[in-house]
Design a protein around this motif. Sequence first.
Motif, short mmCIF file in Angstrom:
data_model
loop_
_atom_site.label_atom_id
_atom_site.label_comp_id
_atom_site.label_asym_id
_atom_site.label_seq_id
_atom_site.Cartn_x
_atom_site.Cartn_y
_atom_site.Cartn_z
N UNK A 114 0.83 -1.21 0.00
CA UNK A 114 0.00 0.00 0.00
C UNK A 114 0.86 1.26 0.00
N UNK A 115 1.98 1.24 0.72
CA UNK A 115 2.89 2.38 0.71
C UNK A 115 3.53 2.54 -0.67
N UNK A 116 3.88 1.42 -1.29
CA UNK A 116 4.48 1.47 -2.62
C UNK A 116 3.51 2.03 -3.65
N UNK A 117 2.28 1.59 -3.57
CA UNK A 117 1.25 2.11 -4.48
C UNK A 117 1.04 3.60 -4.27
N UNK A 118 1.19 4.05 -3.01
CA UNK A 118 1.08 5.48 -2.64
C UNK A 118 -0.29 6.08 -2.98
N UNK A 119 -1.29 5.22 -3.09
CA UNK A 119 -2.62 5.72 -3.42
C UNK A 119 -2.77 6.18 -4.85
N UNK A 120 -1.71 6.01 -5.65
CA UNK A 120 -1.71 6.56 -7.01
C UNK A 120 -2.42 5.67 -8.01
N UNK A 121 -2.68 4.41 -7.67
CA UNK A 121 -3.49 3.59 -8.55
C UNK A 121 -4.88 4.21 -8.70
N UNK A 122 -5.50 4.51 -7.56
CA UNK A 122 -6.85 5.09 -7.59
C UNK A 122 -6.85 6.53 -8.08
N UNK A 123 -5.98 7.35 -7.51
CA UNK A 123 -5.95 8.76 -7.87
C UNK A 123 -5.49 8.94 -9.32
N UNK A 124 -4.44 8.20 -9.71
CA UNK A 124 -3.96 8.29 -11.09
C UNK A 124 -4.98 7.79 -12.09
N UNK A 125 -5.66 6.71 -11.74
CA UNK A 125 -6.70 6.17 -12.61
C UNK A 125 -7.81 7.19 -12.84
N UNK A 126 -8.24 7.82 -11.76
CA UNK A 126 -9.30 8.83 -11.87
C UNK A 126 -8.83 10.02 -12.68
N UNK A 127 -7.55 10.40 -12.52
CA UNK A 127 -6.99 11.51 -13.27
C UNK A 127 -6.97 11.21 -14.77
N UNK A 128 -6.60 10.00 -15.12
CA UNK A 128 -6.57 9.63 -16.54
C UNK A 128 -7.97 9.57 -17.14
N UNK A 129 -8.94 9.18 -16.32
CA UNK A 129 -10.31 9.08 -16.82
C UNK A 129 -10.92 10.45 -17.10
N UNK A 130 -10.44 11.49 -16.39
CA UNK A 130 -11.07 12.81 -16.51
C UNK A 130 -10.18 13.84 -17.21
N UNK A 131 -8.88 13.50 -17.43
CA UNK A 131 -7.97 14.48 -18.04
C UNK A 131 -7.05 13.76 -19.02
N UNK A 132 -7.59 13.30 -20.13
CA UNK A 132 -6.82 12.55 -21.11
C UNK A 132 -5.67 13.36 -21.73
N UNK A 133 -5.83 14.65 -22.00
CA UNK A 133 -4.73 15.39 -22.64
C UNK A 133 -3.43 15.40 -21.82
N UNK A 134 -3.56 15.28 -20.50
CA UNK A 134 -2.38 15.35 -19.64
C UNK A 134 -1.88 13.96 -19.28
N UNK A 135 -2.36 12.91 -19.98
CA UNK A 135 -2.10 11.53 -19.58
C UNK A 135 -0.62 11.17 -19.55
N UNK A 136 0.13 11.59 -20.57
CA UNK A 136 1.54 11.18 -20.65
C UNK A 136 2.34 11.68 -19.45
#
Length: 442
Positions: free
Chosen positions: A30-52
């Motif tokens: 969980x520390x390694x994931x750093x919560x970025x699986x969920x937060x990053x996933x949501x970010x990609x779903x709502x902000x495709x232009x900034x995906x890279x």
Amino acid sequence: MGSVYLARALGAEMYGIVGVALAVLYYFVRLTDAGLDLVGMRELATDRPNATRVVHSVLGFRVALSLVLAGLLAAGALYWLPSPDGEVLAGFALTLIPVGASTRFVHLGFERGGYAATARVLGEAVILLLLVIVVRSPDDVLRVPLVQLSGLGVAAVVLAWWMRGYGIPVRLKMDWAVLMPLLRRSVHVVAAALLGLIAYNSDLIILRFTHGAELAGYYAAAYMPLSLALNLGIAYRHSILPALSRLSVAPERQAALYHTGVAQVFAVVTPTAIGGMLLAPAVIAFAFGAEYEPAGPILQLLIWAIPLAQLREPAIAAILAARREHRLLQQNAIGTAVNLSLNFALIPRYGMFGAAIATVATEVVRLALALWFARKEGFLLTRAGRFWKVIFASAVMSAVILALRSAPFPISLAAAAVSYVLALYLVGGITFRRRELPALTV
């Protein structure tokens, strides 16, 4: 399947040691994931232009973090824990590296859950194959972490290879202008995950040090169906979260998706819990053998945590889609306080039964809190009328199981599954179409 084979090959005592090592490892995952699986996933779903930029920054940060945490965990395990506990946990520490390098969040963010599922199946297949080849007795316990590392590595490589389809190269780069807003939001997710893990596996750790590795092995065997269900629930949450996030601009469609998700989860977990309770001793004997017979009555109690935990997942997805990560933290903080209080009160005196009671009671509290917080964000309780078809089909299934209680386990299991599906079909809860997968219409 791999866990079942491992339990048989290692025996209860060594299987208990592996189970406790994994319980500790999950905190570092969980520390390694750093919560970025969920937060990053949501970010990609709502902000495709900034995906890279998001993908490169998340990968760079998590790979660096995984190397540091793997080193710390391995050193701490070898220094603090007795043998072979320390060596087993140190080996598992290496598996943090493919966790940090995983691009699963990218595929889920782009709503390509099939890629994530396929990679996981490939990784699990590698693990199962290697377990059968290299783990044959309790003396092979130190090979188990290396097998796990191989399977996770294969899954990470496959997911990275499939990244080509999005036009995003796999690069490690920490752009702090991108990372900092993500990390500020992920803090609540990480804290909530760590607290949730305490409620999830503190009972096994306490059992190990109050009642010994063998009892922990029995409990780990009984807990295995719950662990599988929890992983499936998290996968379902990850699959529905991008769509719920995207539909925030269309509240009616978002609410419809949420309620459909609740009803479909109910259709899966209700027969699982009822059938599991009725068949639990036979499940343990069939899967693990006579050595694990003490785990049967424990599974009959623990099985009720499955519907409670799974019905919580749509609500958690709704809370995260509403960007209310702090609600998840509050829920898990309260749940963890309840769980630890019950564990320390019940486990020393009642052992495995005390641990099982504490687990089910905690899931009741966490489900109630999740539904309450989701309601605060506008996600009302699903109307009761959507559940009657499942309840009817489950009652039919229960009658069939009781009628066949003296039959061999495979026959009882098959009859239970067929009777449930048939009863659900007759009341219109499931439909079959040519060249299509069955569809739940609950």
